[in-house]
Motif scaffolding. Structure first.
Motif, short mmCIF file in Angstrom:
data_model
loop_
_atom_site.label_atom_id
_atom_site.label_comp_id
_atom_site.label_asym_id
_atom_site.label_seq_id
_atom_site.Cartn_x
_atom_site.Cartn_y
_atom_site.Cartn_z
N GLY A 150 1.31 -1.27 0.05
CA GLY A 150 0.06 -0.25 -0.37
C GLY A 150 0.49 1.26 0.13
N PHE A 151 1.79 1.65 0.87
CA PHE A 151 2.65 2.37 1.24
C PHE A 151 3.97 2.65 -0.37
CE2 PHE A 151 5.96 4.71 2.86
CZ PHE A 151 5.15 6.27 2.70
N GLY A 152 3.44 1.30 -0.26
CA GLY A 152 5.28 1.40 -1.67
C GLY A 152 4.15 2.37 -3.19
N ALA A 153 2.84 2.03 -3.61
CA ALA A 153 2.68 2.42 -4.54
C ALA A 153 1.69 3.96 -3.95
CB ALA A 153 0.78 1.36 -4.21
N TYR A 154 1.97 4.29 -2.71
CA TYR A 154 1.28 5.08 -2.66
C TYR A 154 2.17 6.74 -3.09
CZ TYR A 154 -0.70 10.04 -0.29
OH TYR A 154 -1.02 10.95 0.48
N LEU B 243 12.17 -5.45 2.88
CA LEU B 243 11.28 -6.07 3.25
C LEU B 243 11.69 -5.90 4.62
CD1 LEU B 243 9.67 -8.08 3.15
CD2 LEU B 243 10.74 -9.16 1.03
N GLY B 244 11.34 -6.18 5.79
CA GLY B 244 11.96 -6.51 7.68
C GLY B 244 12.42 -5.75 8.30
N TYR C 190 7.69 -3.15 -5.11
CA TYR C 190 7.95 -2.23 -4.40
C TYR C 190 9.11 -2.06 -3.12
CZ TYR C 190 3.31 -0.50 -6.23
OH TYR C 190 2.05 0.01 -6.66
N VAL C 191 9.52 -3.30 -2.91
CA VAL C 191 10.84 -3.54 -2.29
C VAL C 191 11.73 -3.59 -2.79
CG1 VAL C 191 12.09 -5.72 -1.60
CG2 VAL C 191 9.49 -5.47 -1.06
N ILE D 70 14.21 -12.78 -5.29
CA ILE D 70 13.00 -11.48 -5.59
C ILE D 70 14.84 -10.51 -6.98
CG2 ILE D 70 11.85 -11.71 -3.89
CD1 ILE D 70 12.71 -10.18 -2.89
N ASN D 71 16.10 -10.90 -6.55
CA ASN D 71 17.01 -9.91 -7.03
C ASN D 71 16.87 -8.61 -6.61
OD1 ASN D 71 18.09 -9.25 -9.06
ND2 ASN D 71 17.26 -8.99 -10.41
N VAL D 72 17.22 -8.91 -5.41
CA VAL D 72 17.31 -7.20 -4.82
C VAL D 72 18.23 -7.37 -3.57
CG1 VAL D 72 15.26 -6.89 -5.30
CG2 VAL D 72 15.68 -7.62 -3.06
N PRO D 73 18.79 -6.31 -3.46
CA PRO D 73 20.18 -6.83 -2.07
C PRO D 73 20.04 -6.88 -1.29
CG PRO D 73 20.04 -3.95 -3.80
CD PRO D 73 18.60 -5.28 -3.95
N LEU D 74 20.89 -8.07 -0.41
CA LEU D 74 20.25 -7.64 1.27
C LEU D 74 21.12 -6.56 1.71
CD1 LEU D 74 19.44 -9.47 3.16
CD2 LEU D 74 21.34 -11.01 3.10
N ILE D 75 20.95 -6.04 2.99
CA ILE D 75 21.36 -5.40 3.34
C ILE D 75 21.52 -5.60 5.47
CG2 ILE D 75 20.89 -2.26 4.57
CD1 ILE D 75 19.97 -2.34 1.87
N VAL D 76 22.15 -5.38 6.08
CA VAL D 76 22.18 -5.68 7.29
C VAL D 76 22.05 -4.65 7.75
CG1 VAL D 76 23.93 -6.51 9.47
CG2 VAL D 76 23.85 -7.77 7.28
N GLY D 77 20.82 -4.52 8.31
CA GLY D 77 20.41 -3.00 8.81
C GLY D 77 21.32 -1.83 10.10
N GLU D 78 21.01 -2.89 10.29
CA GLU D 78 21.67 -2.65 12.27
C GLU D 78 22.94 -3.80 12.33
OE1 GLU D 78 19.03 -2.27 15.35
OE2 GLU D 78 18.12 -0.42 14.05
N GLY D 79 24.09 -2.96 12.85
CA GLY D 79 25.07 -4.58 12.93
C GLY D 79 25.76 -4.55 14.03
#
Length: 1018
Positions: A773-777, A789-790, A813-814, A840-849
Motif C-alpha cells: 500500500g505505501f509503496g504504491a502511494y 522488506l523486513g 515496491y521492495v 527476488i533479485n534485490v540486495p540484502l542489507i544488514v540494517g543494524e550491525g
C-alpha cells in the motif's frame, strides 16, 4: 618470515628468573608517570609550539617556547618529529597526532629528499629551500626511520616507497661492500667528502653513532617491509656492533673508526652504550636467530652493567661520556631516557630488581631536573649544577625522540598482558586464552533445581546487570529473576592462572539452590574426565586441562545436558530469604596451541554479489556527544551507506501542532529541532554520495494503538487501520519535505524492527500489506523511494518476510531485504536470508550491525578486546555467507560508540578510537563496489571474507584469527598482483601496516593471535 622467527624466540629462555620480584604497583606507577608526561607534556609541546604555519616545523624554539621563524630546518629534527607523531598515532589513534604526522611526512618528502641525486639534505632554510646539501648517512637513516613508521601507522604507500628508496640509496651509494658498514658523509652528488660527520670529526669515516641508528632504522623498515635484503643488512650491522664497534674487554662501544675499522679515538659514551644495549636486542629479535639473540642479550647486559657502574651518579644522573680528560661536565637529557629504557630491558631479561631501581631513580632525576613545568617540554642540556638550562628546546639535535621513545617503550614494555579471560557482561565466562588459543567452556550462574525448573544467566535473559573492569579484574553483577544476585570477580594473574571470587545472595525463598556451572562441549571434551574432590575440580581432555581449587570444600555434581558435560558447584544449597555465601577459587588452564598454517584458497572465477561498502546508523539521540563522534567516523572511515531516523512523532507535532496530545507537550524538546537535525544528517550523508535509508521508530499517538511487542516483553504500537490514508500522507509528506527542502530522496524506507515492535509492530501479513500500500502511494507521489522488506530485529524471524516474498504485487515496491544482526546468525539462517534476496533479485542489507542489543546497559564492554573480536567475526561471516550490499554499524554516533573518551558513557580522556573502530576501519577499506569472492579455509577458528573489483584491479581478503598466532597461506590472488598491503588490528596493534610480496598469486601473512588481518592487493 618474522612470525616463524618469533616461534623460535618464544622457546628462548630469559637469562634469569621471571619478573616476580617487582610489585606490579611500582611498574604500573612508573609506566603511568612516563606516559602522562608523554601525552600531557611532550607531545602537546611539540604540536603547540613548533608547527610553522608556512610549512613544516620551526627549526629553533627557545626555552620559553618562543619560535625563531627565520631559522634553518634540520633533517634530523623533521625526521624525528615524523617518527614521533607517526608512532603516537599508531598507538593512540588521535586525530591531532595523525595530522601532525601527515604534515611532517608531506614536508619531509617534498623538502628534504633530494629529487636529483637521492638521499636527504642536511638542512633547508626557513622557506624550505635546500641549505646544507651534504649527505649525512645518519640523517638518511632517520628519514628511513620516520617514513617507515608513517607507513606502519597510516598505510601511506608514498611513505613506504620513499623509505625503500632511501634504503636502496644507502645500499648503493653508502655501503662498503668490501669492509662492510656505512661511510659517514658525502657530497650532494655522492662524491666522498672531507666534510665533518655528525660528530664533528673529519678524520673518521665510520662511527658507532651512525651505525646504531642505521640498524634502528632498518629494524623499523623490516617491520614494515620484511625484505630479505633488509634482514641481511640488519645481520651485518649486528655483527659490526658486536665486533668492530665493541670492545669486549671494557664492554664499551668504540666510537670512531676509519675505513678499515681502525680506531681513531677512544672515549666511553655511557648514553650510547645503554641505548645500544636495547637496540641490539630489538634488532636481533626482528631477524629471529635464537642463538644470535642469546649472544646479543649477554652483550646487552654487560653493557648495561658497565654503564651503571661507571656512568651513573648517585642521584640517578647518567653522565654523558668519559674521555682521557675525565667525565664530561655536560648534563644532557637524552642519556637519561636511554638509561630508563635500557634498565627496564635488562630487568625484563633477568628479573633483577637492581635494574628496575636504577630506571626509577633516573626517572626521578628527569622529573626533578629536565621537565619544564612552566613552559612545557624538556630542557636539552643543563649546566654542571644540574639546574641551569642552556640550549634551545627545539633545534637540529633536540627533538621529541629520546623522551617520546622512552614513553612509547615503557607503555609497551610495562603494559599488563592483554585480558585473556573472556567474560561476558552477564557473567558467563566463555574460556581462557592461552597464547591466544581459547581454552573454551561456558560458565553460567544458575538458580533453581538441576534437571527441573532452573534459571541460567545468558545474553538478554536478565536485566539490571552490570559490568566493570578495574585493571586485570572484570566484575559482573547478575540479578536472576528468581531473586538471587551473583557478583563475580575474574582476575587475570598470569598466562595460565585466573582468580575467581563470588558473592551470592538470595532476596527471596524459592525452589532449589544457587550454582556456579561450567559447560564443556563435545568438540574438545567428548572424552574428558571431570574429577572432583573436596576443594578441587580437575577437567582433563586431550587438548584441554582445567583445574579449580576453591577456598573451601564444595559440593559438586556433573550432568549431561544437550550434549554437554555440565559441572554444578553448589553455592547455596537452598534458596531461603537472606541467604548469603562467598566463594573463591584459583583456576589453572593449559592446552594445545595450534600454530599450524591456515591455508586460504580464493576463487576469483566465481564472483558473488556486490559489496558497496561498510555503512552506519546515524539515529541522533545525544545532542552533546553525537556530533564529535559522527565527525570523527565520517573523516576516518569510508562510509558507503547511511541510515537515519524519520522522527515521525516530532514531525507530526512540528507540522500539525494543533493535533499534539497535551500529555506529550514538551516531551523531547522542540519538535522542529529534532526534525531539522535528522534531515540535516540525511543531507550530509547524501551529499557525499551515500544511499540513505529512512527508518521510523515512534509514531504519533493518533496513528497507533498501544499494544505489546510480538514477544510480549514491552509496549509497542499497532497502526490503526482506519487511519491508513492519514498515515500514508503523513509519512510521504516527510519524505517529500526531505527531498524538496534538503535535497535528499530517500533510497529506502522502513519501520524499524516491526517484526518485534520497536516501536511499530506488524504481523507478517500487515507488513506485506504496508509495503504494497505505501509503496504504491509513494510511487503515485513521484517518489523513487522503495521499501525495505523486513528490517527485522534479528535473523531468527525470517518467516516475517515470507508473505511479501510470495506476493508479486508487494515485491514491486521492495528495494532490498534487511535484517539486524543482534541474534540468530548461524550459518543456516544466514543462508536463508541470502537465498531470499537472490530469489527476488534485490540486495540484502544488514540494517543494524553488532552483536549485543543490550550492551548499552553495560557500556564498559564496548572497550573490551573480547567484544571487538566477536563483532568482527560476525561481520566477516556475514560478508562471506550473506554477501550483503552493506552492513550498517549500530551506530556511528555516541550510542554504542566505536570511540571512547570525552565523557562517552562516562569515559575519561580525549576522544579516541577503540579496537572496534580499527577493525571496522579495515573492513571499510574494502574497495568500493567489489564483488564477494568465494574463499575456503582449512583451519578452525579462522574466518575469511574476500572481495574483488576486477575492473579496477583491486582486491581485499579479511581474515579473523581467533586462536594462536599462525601464518595464513593465501592462494588464488590475481596473477598480476606483485605486492600486498597488510593491516593488523588486535589489542596492541591498530591497523598496523606491512607490505609483502605476492608471488604467483600467493602470499604468506603472519597473523598474531586474536587478530583481524586485512590483505589488500592492487
Amino acid at each position: 618470515m618474522i612470525f616463524r622467527h618469533l616461534l623460535i624466540l618464544m622457546t628462548l629462555p630469559l637469562l634469569a628468573a621471571p619478573l616476580g620480584a617487582q610489585p606490579a604497583e611500582r611498574s604500573d606507577a612508573l609506566a603511568r608517570a612516563v606516559e602522562t608526561d608523554l601525552t600531557e607534556n611532550i607531545l602537546p609541546f611539540w604540536m603547540e609550539r613548533t608547527v610553522d604555519p608556512d610549512g613544516g616545523f620551526y627549526g629553533t624554539v627557545l626555552n620559553d617556547g618562543t619560535a625563531l621563524s627565520g631559522s634553518d630546518k634540520g633533517a634530523i629534527l623533521n625526521a624525528r618529529i615524523l617518527w614521533t607523531f607517526s608512532r603516537a598515532f599508531r598507538i593512540y589513534g588521535l586525530d591531532a597526532y595523525r595530522e601532525t604526522a601527515d604534515r611532517a611526512a608531506d614536508y619531509y618528502k617534498s623538502r628534504f629528499i633530494d629529487p636529483r641525486y637521492g638521499g636527504v639534505f642536511w638542512s633547508v632554510d626557513a622557506e624550505g629551500h635546500p641549505k646544507e646539501t651534504v649527505k649525512q648517512t645518519y640523517a638518511i637513516a632517520f628519514g628511513i626511520y620516520g617514513l617507515s613508521e608513517h607507513f606502519r601507522a597510516t598505510g601511506d604507500p608514498g611513505s613506504l616507497a620513499a623509505a625503500q628508496a632511501l634504503f636502496r640509496t644507502l645500499q648503493d651509494k653508502v655501503h662498503d661492500p668490501v669492509r662492510k658498514g656505512y661511510f659517514e658523509v658525502f657530497g650532494r652528488d655522492w662524491s666522498r667528502s672531507a666534510a665533518k660527520g655528525i660528530d664533528g670529526r673529519s678524520e673518521t669515516s665510520k662511527t658507532m653513532n651512525t651505525h646504531i641508528h642505521v640498524m634502528e632504522a632498518f629494524t623499523n623498515l623490516y617491520a614494515a617491509w620484511p625484505d630479505p635484503e633488509v634482514r641481511d643488512a640488519i645481520l651485518e650491522l649486528l655483527d659490526i656492533l658486536r665486533t668492530h664497534l665493541y670492545d669486549a674487554k671494557t664492554h664499551h662501544l668504540i666510537l670512531y673508526c676509519d675505513d678499515d675499522w681502525g680506531v681513531v679515538d677512544t672515549a666511553d659514551s655511557f648514553g650510547h652504550d645503554i641505548e645500544t644495549s636495547w637496540l641490539l636486542c630489538e634488532a636481533a629479535e626482528a631477524v629471529g636467530d635464537a642463538a644470535l639473540l642469546a649472544d646479543v642479550r649477554r652483550q646487552a647486559l654487560a653493557m648495561v652493567d658497565t654503564a651503571l657502574a661507571e656512568g651513573l651518579a648517585g642521584d640517578g644522573l647518567m653522565r654523558y661520556e668519559r674521555s682521557a680528560r675525565g667525565y664530561s661536565r655536560n648534563v644532557s637529557w637524552w642519556p637519561q631516557c636511554e638509561t630508563v629504557i635500557g634498565c627496564i630491558n635488562a630487568w625484563q631479561l633477568t628479573g633483577q630488581q637492581k635494574y628496575f631501581d636504577a630506571a626509577e631513580k633516573t626517572w626521578d632525576y628527569i622529573c626533578a631536573h629536565f621537565i619544564d613545568r612552566e613552559h612545557g617540554g624538556w630542557f636539552k642540556d643543563l649546566a654542571p649544577d644540574g639546574k641551569t638550562p642552556f640550549g634551545p628546546k627545539a633545534s637540529t639535535w633536540n627533538c621529541p625522540y629520546h623522551n617520546a621513545r622512552m614513553g612509547f617503550e615503557l607503555r609497551s614494555r610495562l603494559e599488563r598482558p592483554a585480558v585473556h579471560t573472556e567474560v561476558m557482561a552477564w557473567s558467563n565466562i566463555t574460556g581462557v586464552r592461552s597464547e591466544g588459543e581459547l581454552i573454551d567452556f561456558e560458565s553460567s550462574v544458575r538458580a533453581g533445581v538441576p534437571g527441573g525448573e532452573l534459571e541460567a544467566s545468558g545474553r538478554e535473559k536478565q536485566s539490571r546487570i552490570r559490568y566493570l573492569r578495574e585493571g586485570a579484574t572484570q566484575t559482573t553483577v547478575t540479578p536472576l529473576r528468581k531473586g538471587v544476585t551473583f557478583t563475580q570477580h575474574v582476575t587475570d594473574v598470569d598466562p595460565s592462572t585466573v582468580r575467581l571470587a563470588w558473592e551470592v545472595k538470595a532476596e527471596k525463598a524459592g525452589e532449589g539452590g544457587a550454582y556456579f556451572c561450567m559447560a564443556f562441549g563435545p568438540k574438545y571434551y567428548a572424552a574428558a574426565r571431570i574429577r572432583t574432590s573436596g576443594r578441587k575440580v580437575v577437567v582433563s581432555a586431550p587438548e584441554r586441562q582445567i583445574s579449580l581449587e576453591f577456598n573451601r570444600p564444595v559440593k559438586t555434581q556433573v550432568r549431561e545436558e544437550n550434549g554437554d558435560k555440565v559441572l554444578y558447584v553448589t553455592f547455596l544449597p537452598r534458596l531461603t530469604e537472606g541467604a548469603e555465601a562467598a566463594f573463591s577459587a584459583v583456576m589453572k588452564v593449559s592446552g594445545v596451541q595450534h600454530h599450524e598454517p591456515a591455508r586460504i584458497a580464493l576463487d576469483y572465477a566465481h564472483p558473488g554479489r556486490v559489496f558497496a561498502g561498510f555503512g552506519g546508523n546515524f539515529r541522533l539521540q545525544n545532542v552533546q556527544k553525537d556530533p564529535a563522534v559522527i565527525d570523527y567516523c565520517l573523516r576516518n572511515l569510508r562510509v558507503a551507506f547511511g541510515r537515519v531516523e524519520m522522527p515521525w512523532s516530532q514531525w507530526d507535532r512540528y507540522r500539525h501542532p494543533e493535533t499534539e496530545n497535551p500529555a506529550f507537550r514538551g516531551f523531547g524538546g522542540k519538535p522542529e529541532d529534532h526534525v531539522r537535525r535528522s534531515a540535516e544528517m540525511a543531507r550530509r550523508l547524501k551529499a557525499v554520495g551515500m544511499p540513505v535509508i529512512v527508518s521510523c521508530w515512534f509514531p504519533p499517538m493518533w496513528a497507533g494503538t498501544v499494544t505489546t511487542r510480538s514477544d510480549g516483553s514491552a509496549y509497542a504500537f499497532s497502526l490503526k487501520e482506519e487511519e491508513t490514508d492519514r498515515i500514508y500522507a503523513s509519512l510521504a509528506e516527510y519524505l517529500l519535505f526531505l527531498r524538496d527542502e534538503y535535497g535528499v530522496e530517500a533510497d529506502y524506507f522502513s519501520f524499524n524492527e516491526s517484526d518485534l515492535g520497536i516501536d511499530v509492530v506488524h504481523t507478517p501479513a500487515e507488513h506485506c500489506a504496508f509495503i504494497k500500500g505505501f509503496g504504491a502511494y509513494l510511487a503515485a507521489q513521484g517518489l523513487k523511494t522503495l521499501m525495505l522488506l523486513g528490517d527485522n530485529s534479528d535473523a531468527t524471524t525470517f518467516d516475517f518476510i515470507v508473505p511479501t516474498l510470495r506476493d508479486p504485487e508487494a515485491r514491486r515496491y521492495v528495494g532490498a531485504i534487511s535484517f539486524h544482526s543482534w541474534r540468530g546468525c548461524d550459518d543456516a539462517t544466514l543462508q536463508k536470508w541470502a537465498a531470499a534476496a537472490r530469489e527476488i533479485n534485490v540486495p540484502l542489507i544488514v540494517g543494524e550491525g553488532s552483536t549485543d542489543a543490550a550492551a548499552h546497559q553495560y557500556p564498559g564492554i564496548f572497550n573490551e578486546t573480547t567484544f571487538a573480536l566477536y563483532e568482527i567475526n560476525l561481520y566477516t561471516r556475514l560478508c562471506a555467507i550473506c554477501q550483503p550490499l552493506s552492513i550498517l554499524q549500530w551506530q556511528l554516533t555516541s550510542d554504542y560508540s566505536l570511540l571512547w573518551g570525552d565523557g562517552i558513557y562516562g569515559s575519561e580522556g580525549p576522544l579516541r578510537p577503540t579496537q572496534r573502530f580499527w577493525n571496522i576501519r579495515q573492513l571499510a577499506l574494502t574497495p568500493a563496489d567489489a564483488f564477494a569472492i568465494p574463499a575456503a579455509c582449512d583451519k578452525d577458528n579462522v574466518n575469511v571474507a574476500a572481495f574483488a573489483n576486477t575492473a579496477r584491479g583491486q582486491g581485499a581478503v579479511h581474515v579473523v584469527n581467533n586462536a594462536a598466532a599462525c601464518t595464513a597461506e593465501i592462494s588464488g590472488l590475481p596473477a598480476g598482483a606483485q605486492t600486498a598491503t597488510v593491516l593488523v588490528t588486535n589489542a596492541r596493534q591498530h591497523a598496523e601496516a606491512r607490505s609483502l610480496p605476492v608471488r604467483d598469486g600467493c602470499v604468506a601473512v603472519e597473523m598474531p593471535a586474536e587478530s583481524f588481518v586485512s590483505i589488500f592487493v592492487q
